[in-house]
Design a protein around this motif. Structure first.
Motif, PDB file in Angstrom:
ATOM      1  N   SER A 139      52.906  -2.766  33.683  1.00  0.00           N
ATOM      2  CA  SER A 139      54.340  -2.874  33.394  1.00  0.00           C
ATOM      3  C   SER A 139      54.668  -4.260  32.865  1.00  0.00           C
ATOM      4  O   SER A 139      55.519  -4.397  31.968  1.00  0.00           O
ATOM      5  CB  SER A 139      55.194  -2.486  34.604  1.00  0.00           C
ATOM      6  N   ALA A 140      53.987  -5.296  33.354  1.00  0.00           N
ATOM      7  CA  ALA A 140      54.243  -6.636  32.806  1.00  0.00           C
ATOM      8  C   ALA A 140      53.828  -6.679  31.340  1.00  0.00           C
ATOM      9  O   ALA A 140      54.500  -7.285  30.503  1.00  0.00           O
ATOM     10  CB  ALA A 140      53.482  -7.685  33.613  1.00  0.00           C
ATOM     11  N   LEU A 141      52.732  -6.000  31.037  1.00  0.00           N
ATOM     12  CA  LEU A 141      52.266  -5.960  29.646  1.00  0.00           C
ATOM     13  C   LEU A 141      53.298  -5.270  28.762  1.00  0.00           C
ATOM     14  O   LEU A 141      53.604  -5.717  27.650  1.00  0.00           O
ATOM     15  CB  LEU A 141      50.925  -5.227  29.593  1.00  0.00           C
ATOM     16  N   TYR A 142      53.864  -4.198  29.283  1.00  0.00           N
ATOM     17  CA  TYR A 142      54.871  -3.453  28.521  1.00  0.00           C
ATOM     18  C   TYR A 142      56.121  -4.317  28.294  1.00  0.00           C
ATOM     19  O   TYR A 142      56.730  -4.277  27.230  1.00  0.00           O
ATOM     20  CB  TYR A 142      55.224  -2.167  29.274  1.00  0.00           C
ATOM     21  N   THR A 143      56.476  -5.141  29.325  1.00  0.00           N
ATOM     22  CA  THR A 143      57.664  -5.990  29.121  1.00  0.00           C
ATOM     23  C   THR A 143      57.366  -7.132  28.140  1.00  0.00           C
ATOM     24  O   THR A 143      58.274  -7.685  27.545  1.00  0.00           O
ATOM     25  CB  THR A 143      58.216  -6.592  30.441  1.00  0.00           C
TER      26      THR A 143
END
Ligand SMILES: Cc1cc2nc3c(=O)[nH]c(=O)nc-3n(C[C@H](O)[C@H](O)[C@H](O)COP(=O)(O)OP(=O)(O)OC[C@H]3O[C@@H](n4cnc5c(N)ncnc54)[C@H](O)[C@@H]3O)c2cc1C
Length: 368
Positions: A280-284
């Protein structure tokens, strides 16, 4: 004619330190036998799991000034070593980028403060606004503030390990895969017997724990993903109150993602929570990662002493180099040059006192 018999060295551990040391010693004309408990093509070494950042400034935030100073040596040495290996294309010195989402802006402020605490004001970074970030990394469109650490570098670490192995074999090094060893002064014990050498060099990382009771493993987790939807030229660190994600570009649309530094010697696969947090951090960082394919998850143990600094210990017939913690590629040049100057009996290493433990140590900050 030189009648001195060729000195025979055993190196235990074919990770980062073992391969680099073997390569240098073979080029000096010594006979080298290299042993690893695992496979040599896809080794169980932390060096294989690592992201390959050479980041003296960013790492100084979680360590002490000497790490920065040894890191400067790394920036100087790696390009020359890679040129000698005919592998200059594995080295990328385009700096690195530190960004935070607007709600996490305090993390950037803290990062700057931590840098200034260790290195003084005027540390070597550049503040960027949204257009500055976009100029460096056109695919990062969500950030309004960031820091550019212009000197930092990254290397294609897996290909480096492969090339080192090739060079070691070409130079006549004897390589023993799937051969766990115990080390003693002047001898190594393998499952088939004891073998004698002029000198044994212990580079087993966390595998040397039985010889170093204070050595610990610090778990790190990574994801490898691939996508053609986004291009990054340099490592990007995303600051967040709970974790700091790093994304390091590799050849062919591949990215290594990591964040976690966990005080545990558990080598079991990545947890669902870590995997969710990383993804999810990568997606943000960029929604362009949404369709990325997950190729691999990695877990390994960073070898660390209590002060999180490397140590080289010398005794008759046995040298041990260990404790590179999360700074393997950053500190290996300083450590390997110290090892080599001890073996060659000449050459000055400015970090000798620090590495052999005779210099007074400053307390180091807790890592994340
Ligand atoms: C997730 C992660 C990310 C990282 N990212 C970075 C980064 O971006 N930049 C950076 O500078 N550093 C990074 N590091 C740290 C770096 O990987 C380590 O500091 C470095 O690999 C340590 O090198 P080493 O040679 O001491 O140990 P290793 O690379 O672990 O090699 C030790 C070798 O010894 C072998 N061995 C163990 N026991 C035995 C035995 N009994 N007999 C024979 N062989 C044995 C192992 O199989 C292994 O191949 C990272 C580490 C991790 C885990």
């Amino acid at each position: 004619m030189n009648a001195t018999p060729q000195r025979r060295f055993a190196i235990a551990g074919a990770g980062l330190l073992g391969r680099l040391t073997a390569w240098h010693l073979l080029r000096d004309g010594y006979a080298v036998s290299l042993y690893d408990a695992g496979d040599l093509d896809t080794p169980p070494a932390a060096a294989w799991t690592a992201a390959g950042m050479v980041a003296p400034l960013a790492e100084t935030v979680v360590s002490e000034r000497s790490v920065y100073e040894m890191g400067q040596m790394a920036l100087d040495r790696w390009p020359g070593w890679l040129a000698e290996l005919q592998a200059s294309e594995l080295w990328h010195q385009h700096g690195s980028l530190v960004v935070a989402h607007p709600q996490d802006g305090n993390e950037l402020i803290q990062f700057r403060r931590d840098l200034a605490d260790t290195l003084g004001e005027g540390a070597l970074y550049q503040e960027l606004d949204g257009s500055g970030i976009h100029h460096l990394e056109p695919d990062l469109t969500r950030f309004r503030h960031g820091l550019f650490l212009a000197d930092e570098a990254h290397l294609d670490n897996r290909e480096l390990l492969t090339r080192l192995l090739g060079a070691i074999r070409e130079l006549g090094g004897e390589c023993h895969a799937h051969t766990p060893v115990e080390v003693h002064p002047g001898e190594v014990t393998t499952p088939t017997g004891t073998h004698h050498f002029d000198l044994v060099i212990d580079c087993r990382g966390h595998g040397a724990k039985t010889n170093h009771p204070t050595l610990r493993g610090v778990r790190g987790e990574t994801l490898h993903v691939t996508t053609n939807e986004i291009t990054l030229t340099r490592p990007v660190r995303l600051m967040h109150p709970r974790y700091q994600l790093y994304v390091v570009p590799k050849p062919n649309g591949r990215f290594v993602i990591g964040a976690t530094s966990i005080e545990s010697e558990d080598r079991s696969p990545i947890s669902l929570q870590s995997s969710l947090e990383l993804s999810s951090a990568l997606y943000t960082l960029s929604p362009a990662f949404a369709e990325a394919r997950i190729l691999e998850q990695g877990v390994n143990l960073r070898p660390a002493f209590r002060n999180n600094l490397p140590q080289v210990t010398l005794s008759d017939g046995l040298i041990s180099a260990n404790g590179l913690f999360r700074h393997g590629y950053l500190l290996a040049p300083a450590v390997v040059e110290h090892l080599l100057s001890e073996i060659r009996g000449h050459g000055d290493n400015p970090f000798a006192d620090l590495l052999d433990g005779s210099a007074p140590r400053r307390p180091c900050r807790e890592s994340e």
